[in-house]
Enzyme design. Structure first.
Site, PDB file in Angstrom:
ATOM      1  N   LEU A 199      11.318   1.144   7.604  1.00 38.54           N
ATOM      2  CA  LEU A 199      10.632   2.012   6.130  1.00 38.54           C
ATOM      3  C   LEU A 199      11.291   3.162   5.398  1.00 38.54           C
ATOM      4  CD1 LEU A 199       8.025   0.717   3.937  1.00 38.54           C
ATOM      5  CD2 LEU A 199       7.077   2.324   5.663  1.00 38.54           C
TER       6      LEU A 199
ATOM      7  N   LYS B 226       6.086  -2.102   1.811  1.00 37.10           N
ATOM      8  CA  LYS B 226       5.584  -1.241   3.019  1.00 37.10           C
ATOM      9  C   LYS B 226       4.164  -2.293   2.532  1.00 37.10           C
ATOM     10  CE  LYS B 226       3.297   2.860   3.243  1.00 37.10           C
ATOM     11  NZ  LYS B 226       3.616   3.762   4.378  1.00 37.10           N
TER      12      LYS B 226
ATOM     13  N   TYR C 253       0.661  -1.313  -0.173  1.00 36.95           N
ATOM     14  CA  TYR C 253      -0.054  -0.045   0.091  1.00 36.95           C
ATOM     15  C   TYR C 253       0.528   1.298   0.383  1.00 36.95           C
ATOM     16  CZ  TYR C 253       0.716   0.767   5.140  1.00 36.95           C
ATOM     17  OH  TYR C 253       1.297   1.276   6.544  1.00 36.95           O
TER      18      TYR C 253
ATOM     19  N   GLU D 235      11.267   2.878  14.293  1.00 42.34           N
ATOM     20  CA  GLU D 235      10.803   3.405  13.812  1.00 42.34           C
ATOM     21  C   GLU D 235       9.580   3.413  14.605  1.00 42.34           C
ATOM     22  OE1 GLU D 235       9.413   2.551  10.212  1.00 42.34           O
ATOM     23  OE2 GLU D 235       9.689   0.598  10.328  1.00 42.34           O
TER      24      GLU D 235
END
Length: 287
Positions: free
Chosen positions: A207, A149, A33, A182
């Site tokens: 990411l 992702k 996505y 993250e």
């Protein structure tokens, strides 16, 4: 007029939008996505998002569902039909619909595409940024390819719920060495005790944030010092400032970690300035 979704070639009322029960995104999280921020009805950070989409699909051996030009037209049409100026555009591409089997369908099937658009309350967003938010920490328990992702976000969802239950906005994953990787849906930053900006390098299990990438360009253009190296939760608490970045959060100051104040517990000048500069840059380059 209600919300409109795009599903596999058709624009349909949001409440009637459906995917097949054997869509591999639903069955196996075999999908990727992207999320674009919208400014004035335009897609922010287009180059970064299209490049990351192409990379994520390539890592999973899923074909691009259409050309970039065609996809851009469909995304813009979704925005137009929803009459949204400021908000978020969500795109999901799965491997497609096939009888449930862990191995890829052979012969390959057509990728499935879903697009939705939602509004953002700008006043509420700016008020939250002016006040700052809290984050909590949680052990890193995700798979080793967080650079892709994918829609396999159960650990992220659990981490986000942990944050919500604690009255915080975000959760920071902490690896076995004690370093922040993250956030559940963002990249993590600090302005350390020496005044240097720090964020985790993308060689780690994180990411490749598009907002992060644009902000790095902004930071360097401003002549600010930045280091892509890890920091611990203790480093964050001892820092002058902290913040998170993402398509939904933009640049969002963090004032507490696990309920303890970062610095003086107030929004600092660097994060506030970078938020303003990022938004200016994003608006200038949106398409």
């Amino acid at each position: 007029m209600g919300r409109i979704a795009y599903v596999n070639g058709r624009f349909v009322p949001h409440g009637e939008a459906m995917v097949h029960i054997e869509d591999r995104g639903y069955q196996l999280a075999d999908a990727v996505y992207e999320v674009w921020a919208l400014f004035g009805g335009k897609l922010a950070d287009p180059e970064g998002h299209f490049a990351r989409l192409k990379r994520s699909l390539g890592e999973l051996s899923i074909d691009m569902p259409m050309s970039r030009a065609a996809l851009t037209l469909v995304l813009k049409e979704a925005v137009r039909r929803n009459r949204v100026l400021n908000g978020l555009v969500y795109l999901q591409v799965s491997r497609g619909v096939a009888p449930r089997d862990h191995a890829f369908p052979n012969p390959p099937v057509r990728p499935a595409v879903v697009i939705t658009v939602s509004r953002t309350d700008l006043a509420a967003s700016e008020a939250r940024a002016a006040k700052g938010v809290g984050v909590v920490t949680t052990p890193e328990n995700r798979w080793g390819r967080c650079d892709i992702k994918t829609v396999g976000l159960l650990p992220n969802a659990l981490a986000k719920q942990k944050a919500r239950a604690a009255g915080a906005v975000e959760a920071w994953f902490v690896d076995d060495l004690g370093f922040v990787t993250e956030g559940a849906s963002s990249n993590a930053w600090i302005v350390d005790a020496d005044g240097r900006l720090r964020t985790r390098d993308t060689n780690a299990n994180i990411l490749r944030g598009v907002t992060r990438l644009t902000l790095l360009d902004v930071i360097r253009a401003e002549g600010l010092e930045v280091e892509e190296r890890p920091f611990t939760p203790a480093d964050a608490l001892a820092a002058q400032e902290a913040f998170i970045t993402g398509a939904g959060s933009l640049v969002l100051p963090v004032v507490t970690v696990d309920g303890r104040p970062v610095g003086d517990g107030k929004v600092g000048p660097v994060a506030a300035r970078l938020r303003r500069l990022y938004i200016e840059q994003a608006k200038a380059t949106a398409i």
